[in-house]
Design a protein around this motif. Structure first.
Motif, short mmCIF file in Angstrom:
data_model
loop_
_atom_site.label_atom_id
_atom_site.label_comp_id
_atom_site.label_asym_id
_atom_site.label_seq_id
_atom_site.Cartn_x
_atom_site.Cartn_y
_atom_site.Cartn_z
N SER A 41 59.63 110.35 16.99
CA SER A 41 58.97 109.23 16.32
C SER A 41 59.74 107.91 16.41
O SER A 41 59.18 106.85 16.13
CB SER A 41 58.73 109.57 14.84
N ALA A 42 61.01 107.96 16.79
CA ALA A 42 61.81 106.73 16.86
C ALA A 42 61.28 105.80 17.95
O ALA A 42 60.85 106.24 19.02
CB ALA A 42 63.27 107.06 17.13
N ALA A 43 61.30 104.53 17.66
CA ALA A 43 60.91 103.54 18.67
C ALA A 43 61.90 103.57 19.82
O ALA A 43 63.11 103.75 19.60
CB ALA A 43 60.87 102.15 18.04
N PRO A 44 61.44 103.41 21.06
CA PRO A 44 62.38 103.39 22.19
C PRO A 44 63.51 102.39 22.02
O PRO A 44 64.64 102.66 22.41
CB PRO A 44 61.48 103.03 23.38
N ASP B 292 56.46 113.77 31.49
CA ASP B 292 56.47 112.49 32.19
C ASP B 292 57.45 111.56 31.47
O ASP B 292 57.41 111.45 30.24
CB ASP B 292 55.06 111.89 32.16
N PRO B 293 58.33 110.87 32.19
CA PRO B 293 59.28 109.95 31.55
C PRO B 293 58.61 108.90 30.67
O PRO B 293 59.18 108.47 29.67
CB PRO B 293 60.00 109.30 32.73
N GLU B 294 57.39 108.50 31.02
CA GLU B 294 56.71 107.48 30.23
C GLU B 294 56.29 107.99 28.86
O GLU B 294 55.86 107.20 28.01
CB GLU B 294 55.52 106.93 31.02
N GLN B 295 56.42 109.31 28.63
CA GLN B 295 56.16 109.85 27.30
C GLN B 295 57.29 109.52 26.32
O GLN B 295 57.07 109.53 25.10
CB GLN B 295 56.00 111.38 27.37
N VAL B 296 58.47 109.22 26.83
CA VAL B 296 59.61 108.97 25.94
C VAL B 296 60.21 107.58 26.10
O VAL B 296 61.00 107.15 25.25
CB VAL B 296 60.72 110.04 26.14
N LEU B 297 59.87 106.88 27.16
CA LEU B 297 60.43 105.56 27.40
C LEU B 297 59.42 104.46 27.09
O LEU B 297 58.21 104.69 27.11
CB LEU B 297 60.89 105.43 28.87
N ALA B 298 59.93 103.28 26.82
CA ALA B 298 59.05 102.13 26.58
C ALA B 298 58.31 101.77 27.87
O ALA B 298 58.87 101.86 28.97
CB ALA B 298 59.87 100.95 26.09
N PRO B 299 57.05 101.36 27.76
CA PRO B 299 56.29 101.00 28.97
C PRO B 299 56.78 99.74 29.64
O PRO B 299 56.47 99.47 30.80
CB PRO B 299 54.86 100.82 28.42
N GLU B 300 57.56 98.93 28.92
CA GLU B 300 58.18 97.74 29.50
C GLU B 300 59.42 97.42 28.69
O GLU B 300 59.58 97.86 27.55
CB GLU B 300 57.22 96.56 29.47
N LEU B 301 60.34 96.68 29.29
CA LEU B 301 61.58 96.34 28.60
C LEU B 301 61.30 95.40 27.43
O LEU B 301 60.48 94.48 27.54
CB LEU B 301 62.56 95.67 29.56
N PRO B 302 61.99 95.64 26.30
CA PRO B 302 61.85 94.71 25.16
C PRO B 302 62.49 93.36 25.47
O PRO B 302 63.03 93.14 26.55
CB PRO B 302 62.60 95.45 24.04
N ALA B 303 62.44 92.49 24.48
CA ALA B 303 63.10 91.18 24.62
C ALA B 303 64.58 91.38 24.94
O ALA B 303 65.20 92.34 24.47
CB ALA B 303 62.93 90.38 23.33
N PRO B 304 65.17 90.50 25.73
CA PRO B 304 66.56 90.70 26.17
C PRO B 304 67.56 90.74 25.01
O PRO B 304 67.42 90.02 24.02
CB PRO B 304 66.84 89.48 27.05
N VAL B 305 68.57 91.58 25.16
CA VAL B 305 69.72 91.55 24.26
C VAL B 305 70.40 90.19 24.45
O VAL B 305 70.70 89.79 25.58
CB VAL B 305 70.70 92.70 24.58
N THR B 306 70.66 89.51 23.36
CA THR B 306 71.13 88.13 23.45
C THR B 306 72.41 87.93 22.64
O THR B 306 72.45 88.28 21.45
CB THR B 306 70.05 87.15 22.94
N PHE B 307 73.42 87.38 23.27
CA PHE B 307 74.62 86.95 22.54
C PHE B 307 74.36 85.54 22.03
O PHE B 307 74.09 84.63 22.81
CB PHE B 307 75.85 86.98 23.44
N GLU B 308 74.44 85.39 20.71
CA GLU B 308 74.21 84.11 20.08
C GLU B 308 74.91 84.11 18.72
O GLU B 308 75.23 85.19 18.19
CB GLU B 308 72.72 83.86 19.89
N PRO B 309 75.20 82.95 18.14
CA PRO B 309 75.85 82.92 16.83
C PRO B 309 74.99 83.62 15.76
O PRO B 309 73.77 83.49 15.75
CB PRO B 309 75.98 81.43 16.55
N ASN B 310 75.68 84.33 14.88
CA ASN B 310 75.01 85.06 13.78
C ASN B 310 75.64 84.68 12.44
O ASN B 310 75.71 85.51 11.53
CB ASN B 310 75.14 86.56 14.01
N LYS B 311 76.07 83.43 12.33
CA LYS B 311 76.86 83.02 11.17
C LYS B 311 76.10 83.16 9.87
O LYS B 311 76.61 83.74 8.89
CB LYS B 311 77.34 81.58 11.37
N ALA B 312 74.89 82.64 9.79
CA ALA B 312 74.12 82.70 8.55
C ALA B 312 73.80 84.14 8.16
O ALA B 312 73.88 84.52 6.99
CB ALA B 312 72.84 81.88 8.69
#
Length: 401
Positions: free
Chosen positions: A187-190, A306-326
């Motif tokens: 049930s976990a999201a990819p 089938d791998p598509e049964q457990v993997l996301a059908p497309e890549l999510p938004a990119p992992v982004t390095f950015e300030p997280n100060k707030a």
């Protein structure tokens, strides 16, 4: 534009081997590079190191020699990728300078993952851990000033604040209280699976780094601080690896590893500011597409799905390095006094916690506390880098001693 790694063609495996000249990459310039370029390098080194370790563990449990040989071929390419990435780090940087960069990775990568994680329980795990890495950055920054007479702001470039998080001496918990509940693979999201693998890999390489570089120092306080925080990194690896569902088969785990590598390389290719490093991310992505294809074939053969049964059908938004100060200041203001109890979190000290504190301290102040005192004595004041006003908690509510 959507990107589905399962539908893309990569470089055939027999064309991925590189010679010495191709592996001998020029390092980044530590004085002129984007600090987040260094963070991406450190992150991908951890991802590739985890891929190599996992492949070795899988091979040790695999009775089929042909499968072992295929794993070995892919693993050798992964090893070449890891060498190229790690060798991008500048040799002129000191161990402490690299350490501060490692902690900047831990802070801003984990904070970003916590912000993006859809599962509340998993989100809490990342929020809890990031306040500890945040404090580690503060302790090492004071050691850096005391030993090398340099400021951490030169390394983090004011993108990440340097100030106290949850005090490091409070991170020593009974080992059983570091184990979390795993996500449910059905049930976990990819994206949750990729988050868990990414942070586990990042913390694992930090643990290994501190285990190995700590005794190379002559200064007693440095040796002691690396030992203390290195033990906490062991706790963090336990914390994050336990989030992964142990019910996943070896072939599903391999598939998730390869898909996550594609995701991370694609993310960094999309967000990289250094054109030369961007080319490396793109090349490695094209290699990983083939590694994913091979893993998908093994998954279909051995799991019958089938791998598509457990993997996301497309890549999510990119992992982004950015300030997280707030975001980090909000966590400091609301969760600084959390500790773990069983697989949950509490704001009160409990018997196991207090027993562990007494045992590990041995009646003495922790190195993480003494390094602040020693730097105050030597430099005149402790080192902090606060860019958005005073610390959000004037008086830390964590009264456990």
């Amino acid at each position: 534009m959507t990107f589905n790694p399962l539908r893309e063609r990569g470089i055939p495996l027999d064309r991925q081997l590189r010679n010495w000249r191709e592996l001998d990459v020029n390092p980044i310039d530590p004085d002129h590079s984007d600090p987040y370029t260094r963070c991406r390098i450190i992150t991908m080194n951890g991802i590739e190191t985890e891929a190599i370790f996992f492949s070795h563990h899988l091979s040790r449990h695999c009775p089929d020699i042909e499968l072992k040989q295929q794993l070995a071929r892919v693993r050798y390419i992964e090893a070449q990728q890891q060498r190229v990435i790690n060798w991008l780090l500048p040799g002129v940087a000191s161990v402490l300078e690299t350490t501060i960069a490692y902690e900047q990775v831990a802070v801003d990568l984990t904070a970003w993952v916590a912000r993006m994680e859809p599962d509340p329980y998993l989100k809490q795990a990342y929020q809890f851990g990031v306040l500890e890495d945040f404090d580690h950055l503060y302790r090492y920054a004071n050691l850096f000033e005391m030993i090398e007479h340099r400021k951490a702001e030169k390394i983090v470039d004011q993108l990440t604040e340097v100030m106290p998080g949850r005090p490091t001496y409070l991170h020593h918990r009974d080992p059983v209280d570091n184990v979390r509940e795993p996500y449910d693979k059905t049930s976990a999201a990819p994206i949750s699976k990729m988050h868990a693998l990414t942070i586990m890999a990042a913390e694992q390489q930090t643990m290994n780094f501190y285990m190995n570089v700590g005794p190379t120092y002559m200064e007693p306080i440095a040796r002691q601080l690396y030992q203390e925080i290195g033990l906490i990194e062991e706790e963090h690896v336990t914390h994050y690896e336990s989030l992964v569902d142990p019910g996943e088969s070896w072939w599903e785990m391999l598939l998730n590893h390869e898909y996550n590598e594609c995701y991370m390389y694609h993310s960094f290719m999309e967000t990289e500011s250094d054109p030369r490093v961007k080319q490396i991310w793109e090349l490695h992505l094209n290699m990983e597409l083939e590694h994913l294809r091979l893993a998908a074939e093994l998954f279909k053969r051995h799991d019958g799905r089938d791998p598509e049964q457990v993997l996301a059908p497309e890549l999510p938004a990119p992992v982004t390095f950015e300030p997280n100060k707030a975001y980090l200041r909000e966590l400091i203001g609301t969760q600084i006094d959390y500790t773990t109890l069983g697989t949950g979190y509490v704001q009160e000290a409990h018997e196991r916690f207090e027993k562990m504190q007494e045992a590990i301290m041995g009646g003495e102040r922790a190195p993480s506390e003494r390094v602040i005192e020693e730097n105050k004595h030597k430099s005149g004041e402790e080192y902090r880098l606060e860019t958005e006003g005073p610390h959000p908690v004037a008086s830390l509510r964590v009264g456990r001693k």
